[in-house]
Design a protein around this motif. Structure first.
Motif, short mmCIF file in Angstrom:
data_model
loop_
_atom_site.label_atom_id
_atom_site.label_comp_id
_atom_site.label_asym_id
_atom_site.label_seq_id
_atom_site.Cartn_x
_atom_site.Cartn_y
_atom_site.Cartn_z
N PRO A 1 52.99 157.90 28.74
CA PRO A 1 53.74 156.67 28.98
C PRO A 1 55.23 156.90 29.25
O PRO A 1 55.87 156.06 29.84
N THR A 2 55.76 158.03 28.82
CA THR A 2 57.19 158.28 29.04
C THR A 2 57.47 158.77 30.46
O THR A 2 58.63 158.89 30.85
N LYS A 3 56.45 159.06 31.24
CA LYS A 3 56.62 159.59 32.60
C LYS A 3 56.44 158.49 33.66
O LYS A 3 55.79 158.70 34.66
N ILE A 4 57.04 157.36 33.43
CA ILE A 4 56.94 156.25 34.36
C ILE A 4 58.35 155.85 34.79
O ILE A 4 59.26 155.80 33.98
N THR A 5 58.50 155.61 36.07
CA THR A 5 59.77 155.13 36.60
C THR A 5 59.67 153.61 36.71
O THR A 5 58.74 153.09 37.33
N VAL A 6 60.62 152.91 36.07
CA VAL A 6 60.63 151.45 36.09
C VAL A 6 61.83 150.98 36.88
O VAL A 6 62.95 151.46 36.67
N GLN A 7 61.58 150.05 37.79
CA GLN A 7 62.64 149.50 38.62
C GLN A 7 62.55 147.98 38.58
O GLN A 7 61.48 147.41 38.78
N TYR A 8 63.69 147.33 38.33
CA TYR A 8 63.77 145.87 38.36
C TYR A 8 64.30 145.46 39.72
O TYR A 8 65.32 145.98 40.17
N LEU A 9 63.60 144.54 40.36
CA LEU A 9 64.01 144.05 41.67
C LEU A 9 64.88 142.81 41.47
O LEU A 9 64.37 141.77 41.04
N PRO A 10 66.19 142.92 41.70
CA PRO A 10 67.08 141.78 41.45
C PRO A 10 66.61 140.54 42.21
O PRO A 10 66.07 140.66 43.30
N ASP B 1 57.62 132.93 34.34
CA ASP B 1 56.72 132.38 35.36
C ASP B 1 56.77 133.25 36.61
O ASP B 1 57.85 133.56 37.13
N ARG B 2 55.62 133.66 37.05
CA ARG B 2 55.46 134.43 38.29
C ARG B 2 56.16 135.78 38.27
O ARG B 2 56.48 136.33 39.31
N ARG B 3 56.38 136.33 37.08
CA ARG B 3 56.91 137.70 36.97
C ARG B 3 55.88 138.62 37.58
O ARG B 3 54.71 138.60 37.20
N LYS B 4 56.29 139.43 38.53
CA LYS B 4 55.34 140.25 39.29
C LYS B 4 55.55 141.74 39.01
O LYS B 4 56.67 142.22 38.89
N ILE C 1 59.26 145.62 38.92
CA ILE C 1 59.14 144.32 38.27
C ILE C 1 60.10 143.36 38.97
O ILE C 1 61.28 143.68 39.12
N GLY C 2 59.59 142.20 39.37
CA GLY C 2 60.47 141.27 40.06
C GLY C 2 59.87 139.91 40.28
O GLY C 2 58.81 139.58 39.75
N TYR C 3 60.56 139.14 41.09
CA TYR C 3 60.11 137.82 41.51
C TYR C 3 59.09 137.95 42.65
O TYR C 3 58.45 136.99 43.03
N HIS C 4 59.03 139.14 43.23
CA HIS C 4 58.11 139.41 44.34
C HIS C 4 57.54 140.81 44.16
O HIS C 4 58.06 141.61 43.38
N TYR C 5 56.47 141.11 44.86
CA TYR C 5 55.89 142.45 44.82
C TYR C 5 56.79 143.40 45.60
O TYR C 5 57.48 143.00 46.53
N ASP C 6 56.76 144.67 45.24
CA ASP C 6 57.58 145.68 45.89
C ASP C 6 56.79 146.31 47.04
O ASP C 6 56.11 147.32 46.87
N PHE C 7 56.91 145.72 48.21
CA PHE C 7 56.15 146.20 49.36
C PHE C 7 56.67 147.53 49.88
O PHE C 7 56.01 148.18 50.68
N ASN C 8 57.84 147.96 49.41
CA ASN C 8 58.38 149.26 49.82
C ASN C 8 57.61 150.43 49.23
O ASN C 8 57.66 151.53 49.76
N VAL C 9 56.93 150.23 48.11
CA VAL C 9 56.19 151.34 47.48
C VAL C 9 54.69 151.30 47.81
O VAL C 9 53.97 152.23 47.46
N ILE C 10 54.26 150.25 48.46
CA ILE C 10 52.84 150.13 48.81
C ILE C 10 52.54 151.01 50.01
O ILE C 10 53.19 150.91 51.05
N GLN C 11 51.59 151.92 49.84
CA GLN C 11 51.19 152.82 50.91
C GLN C 11 49.99 152.21 51.63
O GLN C 11 48.87 152.26 51.15
#
Length: 159
Positions: free
Chosen positions: A6-15, A24-27, A43-53
């Motif tokens: 669990p410590t080997k995860i990169t977490v990014q908040y999308l402003p 509500d609608r936390r994605k 984690i954000g108000y929208h999905y992170d389409f930049n990381v989707i392959q």
């Protein structure tokens, strides 16, 4: 989940999302690098389409939605569309059905500060929709509650 750290995860908040909002609608967008195996959670108000392959479609997407007086963590995993044959869809379904627990653990552990502010969400149900054009793989499966995943992750790191 015993091989997952669990410590080997990169977490990014999308402003403008933060550790504390929205509810509500936390994605969540969970992805894993094919080359390094590193897990990434956005984690954000929208999905992170930049990381989707797009060529692999191996991400797990989830969001908090209000439903009948409670919150539900509702997720989705792409299994197949008309460009996949049934055997490949079956293989993807079996793999993702097994790996969904790890992705959920990563989401819950990666957003653990959020749960300290909203502890009542720890007992909310989690449902994952496996999306497929084949009826036998197009299913919604119950995956327990965030509390179970957070407890398992904390045990793995020894806290």
């Amino acid at each position: 989940m015993s091989h997952w750290d669990p410590t080997k995860i990169t977490v990014q908040y999308l402003p403008p999302a933060t550790e504390f909002r929205p509810v509500d609608r936390r994605k969540y967008t969970w992805s894993q690098s094919k080359t390094t195996g590193e897990s990434c959670l956005s984690i954000g108000y929208h999905y992170d389409f930049n990381v989707i392959q797009v060529e692999y479609r191996d991400e797990v997407l989830a969001e908090w939605i209000p439903q009948m007086g409670q919150y539900v963590l509702s997720g989705k995993i792409f299994i197949s569309d008309e460009s996949f044959d049934e055997k490949y869809a079956q293989i993807r379904f079996l793999i993702f059905q097994r790996e969904a627990r790890q992705a959920l653990a990563g989401m819950i552990y990666g957003d653990r500060t959020f749960f300290t502010n909203y502890p009542w969400l720890l007992d909310s149900p989690i449902y994952i929709h496996f999306q497929s054009n084949y009826k036998e793989y197009n299913k919604i499966i119950y995956y327990e509650t965030p509390r179970q995943y957070l407890n398992e992750a904390m045990q793995l790191i020894g806290t």
